[in-house]
Design a protein around this motif. Sequence first.
Motif, PDB file in Angstrom:
ATOM      1  N   HIS A 243       1.456   8.264  -6.466  1.00  0.00           N
ATOM      2  CA  HIS A 243       0.589   9.430  -6.645  1.00  0.00           C
ATOM      3  C   HIS A 243       1.347  10.751  -6.535  1.00  0.00           C
ATOM      4  O   HIS A 243       0.845  11.789  -6.994  1.00  0.00           O
ATOM      5  CB  HIS A 243      -0.545   9.410  -5.610  1.00  0.00           C
TER       6      HIS A 243
ATOM      7  N   VAL B  23      -0.263   5.495   5.701  1.00  0.00           N
ATOM      8  CA  VAL B  23      -0.860   4.541   4.769  1.00  0.00           C
ATOM      9  C   VAL B  23      -0.481   3.120   5.165  1.00  0.00           C
ATOM     10  O   VAL B  23      -1.326   2.218   5.204  1.00  0.00           O
ATOM     11  CB  VAL B  23      -0.416   4.840   3.318  1.00  0.00           C
TER      12      VAL B  23
ATOM     13  N   LEU C 171       3.128   8.377   4.082  1.00  0.00           N
ATOM     14  CA  LEU C 171       3.260   6.984   3.647  1.00  0.00           C
ATOM     15  C   LEU C 171       3.259   6.023   4.839  1.00  0.00           C
ATOM     16  O   LEU C 171       2.728   4.911   4.746  1.00  0.00           O
ATOM     17  CB  LEU C 171       4.537   6.811   2.823  1.00  0.00           C
TER      18      LEU C 171
ATOM     19  N   VAL D 290      -4.520   9.617  -1.045  1.00  0.00           N
ATOM     20  CA  VAL D 290      -3.387  10.506  -1.326  1.00  0.00           C
ATOM     21  C   VAL D 290      -3.686  11.542  -2.405  1.00  0.00           C
ATOM     22  O   VAL D 290      -3.392  12.733  -2.215  1.00  0.00           O
ATOM     23  CB  VAL D 290      -2.126   9.688  -1.665  1.00  0.00           C
TER      24      VAL D 290
ATOM     25  N   GLU E 209      -4.442   4.230   0.569  1.00  0.00           N
ATOM     26  CA  GLU E 209      -3.622   4.611  -0.602  1.00  0.00           C
ATOM     27  C   GLU E 209      -4.404   5.542  -1.516  1.00  0.00           C
ATOM     28  O   GLU E 209      -3.871   6.507  -2.073  1.00  0.00           O
ATOM     29  CB  GLU E 209      -3.196   3.339  -1.334  1.00  0.00           C
ATOM     30  N   SER E 210      -5.699   5.308  -1.648  1.00  0.00           N
ATOM     31  CA  SER E 210      -6.549   6.111  -2.527  1.00  0.00           C
ATOM     32  C   SER E 210      -6.832   7.506  -1.976  1.00  0.00           C
ATOM     33  O   SER E 210      -7.375   8.362  -2.686  1.00  0.00           O
ATOM     34  CB  SER E 210      -7.878   5.386  -2.769  1.00  0.00           C
TER      35      SER E 210
ATOM     36  N   GLN F  95       0.831  -1.208   0.000  1.00  0.00           N
ATOM     37  CA  GLN F  95       0.000   0.000   0.000  1.00  0.00           C
ATOM     38  C   GLN F  95       0.866   1.258   0.000  1.00  0.00           C
ATOM     39  O   GLN F  95       0.538   2.255  -0.660  1.00  0.00           O
ATOM     40  CB  GLN F  95      -0.942  -0.002   1.206  1.00  0.00           C
ATOM     41  N   MET F  96       1.972   1.232   0.717  1.00  0.00           N
ATOM     42  CA  MET F  96       2.899   2.370   0.714  1.00  0.00           C
ATOM     43  C   MET F  96       3.496   2.575  -0.675  1.00  0.00           C
ATOM     44  O   MET F  96       3.620   3.708  -1.150  1.00  0.00           O
ATOM     45  CB  MET F  96       4.016   2.135   1.731  1.00  0.00           C
ATOM     46  N   ARG F  97       3.849   1.476  -1.325  1.00  0.00           N
ATOM     47  CA  ARG F  97       4.446   1.562  -2.657  1.00  0.00           C
ATOM     48  C   ARG F  97       3.468   2.170  -3.655  1.00  0.00           C
ATOM     49  O   ARG F  97       3.835   3.030  -4.467  1.00  0.00           O
ATOM     50  CB  ARG F  97       4.880   0.163  -3.120  1.00  0.00           C
ATOM     51  N   LYS F  98       2.217   1.732  -3.579  1.00  0.00           N
ATOM     52  CA  LYS F  98       1.202   2.264  -4.493  1.00  0.00           C
ATOM     53  C   LYS F  98       0.919   3.737  -4.194  1.00  0.00           C
ATOM     54  O   LYS F  98       0.736   4.551  -5.113  1.00  0.00           O
ATOM     55  CB  LYS F  98      -0.085   1.454  -4.377  1.00  0.00           C
ATOM     56  N   ALA F  99       0.873   4.083  -2.918  1.00  0.00           N
ATOM     57  CA  ALA F  99       0.596   5.473  -2.536  1.00  0.00           C
ATOM     58  C   ALA F  99       1.691   6.409  -3.024  1.00  0.00           C
ATOM     59  O   ALA F  99       1.431   7.549  -3.420  1.00  0.00           O
ATOM     60  CB  ALA F  99       0.456   5.570  -1.019  1.00  0.00           C
TER      61      ALA F  99
END
Length: 245
Positions: free
Chosen positions: A146, A207, A204, A217, A214-215, A139-143
């Motif tokens: 952004h 998150v 992060l 951000v 994550e969404s 989730q941190m990686r995806k966030a």
Amino acid sequence: MRNIKLTIEYEGTNYHGWQVQKNAVTVQECIEKALSRLLGEKTGVVGCSRTDVGVHAYGQVAHFFTASAIPGEKFSYALNNLLPADIVIQKSEEEPENFHARYSSKGKRYRYLICNTAHQSALMRNRACHVRPELDFEQMRKAAEHFEGEHDFAAFQATGGQVRSTVREIYSMAVKRREDSLIELEVTGSGFLYNMVRIIAGTLIYVGMGKLAESDVPGIIRGLDRTKAGKTAPAQGLYLMEIYY
């Protein structure tokens, strides 16, 4: 007058940041004192980035003017004999007279380290932010994705920052898990607001802890509201890695 550029590595634990202050020891002060001893005259140094208390650097850049005949590449050797062990001039070189450590820069690269373990590391206590709860790395990686691109980062500026515009461009941002139990955030951009990288890191971490999704951000970035982002992460996890010219 000759213009000498210094590339400086330091551990910020024992210093009250980079910039000279009246009642605290700083990295800039130590370098200026060493230069004055070397050259026999008071010599001012201009740094690129005003790192805070406890922040470290692999690639801080500064410059100074001198009439000395010492070859540019030799200043590093001479100064390292006069500096404390936690400040090292990794490279010195002569630049054109119009080179300026701050105003000539085109971008910077920072790293933030998170020690995500049940217990604090004795060796990394001053070099990484300790977070006990297990973080959701994916989730941190995806966030982190952004943040890439040009945005108004007003929500990621600490109180006290004085700039004409809060718009900045992040060229790249990546979060990776290292073999030494550290989570590493690497960010490169055109420039950064006051405490911007630490606030991004704190967001992060939120998150990863599930305090933010994550969404969330993109909305936080668009909202321009500092209170919606995560807390400012501790200084000891931050490293100024490189300055681009």
